[in-house]
Enzyme design. Sequence first.
Site, short mmCIF file in Angstrom:
data_model
loop_
_atom_site.label_atom_id
_atom_site.label_comp_id
_atom_site.label_asym_id
_atom_site.label_seq_id
_atom_site.Cartn_x
_atom_site.Cartn_y
_atom_site.Cartn_z
N LEU A 108 -5.21 74.73 71.18
CA LEU A 108 -5.06 74.57 69.73
C LEU A 108 -3.94 75.49 69.26
CD1 LEU A 108 -7.13 72.97 68.02
CD2 LEU A 108 -8.33 75.11 67.61
N HIS A 109 -2.90 74.94 68.66
CA HIS A 109 -1.87 75.84 68.14
C HIS A 109 -1.05 75.27 67.00
CE1 HIS A 109 0.66 73.38 70.72
NE2 HIS A 109 1.68 73.76 69.98
N ARG A 110 -1.27 74.00 66.62
CA ARG A 110 -0.45 73.41 65.55
C ARG A 110 -0.68 74.16 64.25
NH1 ARG A 110 3.25 70.62 67.55
NH2 ARG A 110 2.40 69.74 69.42
#
Length: 372
Positions: free
Chosen positions: A207-209
């Site tokens: 998860l990094h957006r």
Amino acid sequence: MSSKKVFHIVGARPNFMKAAPVIAALKDHPGIHQRLIHTGQHYDKNMSDVFFQQLGLPSPDINLEVGSGSQAVQTAQIMMSLEEFLLAQPADLVMVYGDVNSTIAAALVSVKLGIPVAHVEAGLRSFDRSMPEEINRILTDQISNLLFTPSLDGNENLKREGVSPEKIHFVGNVMIDTLVRLLPQAEARPLPQNIPLNGKPYALITLHRPSNVDNPKNLERLLGALEKISRKIQIVFPVHPRTAQRIRQQGLENLSRGLFLLDPLGYLDFIALQKKATVVITDSGGIQEETTFLGIPCLTLRKNTERPITLTLGTNRLVEEPEALPEEVYRAISAGGPRGSVPPLWDGKSATRIAEITATTLGISAPLAATI
Ligand code: UD1
């Protein structure tokens, strides 16, 4: 025959596995001299160095060491440093990869210096201009001279945007070249020792957006959903530095207690974990493609994807609301998720096609009859 200089510009983690096979394939063309320039967009050891080692990338000829910053600061710093470098050391062609800030910055500098640009992974569109990557894709494609697409939707998007068809080459997916080459090595490794999986099924998450992690409410909802899922299946979560920072800043550590949180992993460990996962949950672009190739169910936490072929042919499903995630995970666990098939030309030979077309364009070798 005169020789030509091809410079590859990489900067962020997803660039490295795309550049590696292209650099290797261009070595088969002795008239081409290559240089590798690292912008320094990603600089942590586990976001950069480990990939260079495991992918067999040569050390960069130069690291511009731009580091982190706002979108404008980061892009501008790459442009200023790269312009200085290219003025001192002219190239015949600059190759850029994917859709990160290093990609657009390098393309813009090069084209303004009169150096032709080749874009590897051209034509992908999410049609969501709130994503920084979508802006990077559209602009890079508009100013590139050679556009290498991973799937035919890319060709359609480019033609619709007015790119002349002779610039567009459907070559397949270079990320899959790297996967095909290194999967046997990844599978032969034991899983990282600090993950106590005990042979039980697990979900792998990344998860990094900005849309998921920068908004405190969204991040909290997502971590809440993961906490719920972790009561049914263990969750392995290598945490991107951006996400780690947000979890700390927003005091959400208590919501992530039931998950195995890890530092970002190297390429081989991450591929090994994907291959053995029951389901993968992600907001990454490349992981949608890798799971499609591996036939592992993938749930993508976004409302759109620039890689629609992973939905139509592959194992990917979009999940927009965090609250819908637990049900989707349980479904994937019990039904095994969509079966999927491997898209055309995701065959491990995309970089060879790119190298042939590049060499021909530079006047280095005869055209390859079999090129599609
Ligand atoms: C970038 C790409 C994204 C890609 C992702 C893969 C853009 C616009 N985004 O996002 O498309 O999917 O890389 O990882 O180019 N940081 C570190 N160490 C590092 C790198 C980053 O701590 O080595 C932290 C910094 O706090 C930085 C933040 O992560 O501010 C964001 O890094 P940045 O390069 O701006 O974008 P990514 O989120 O990594």
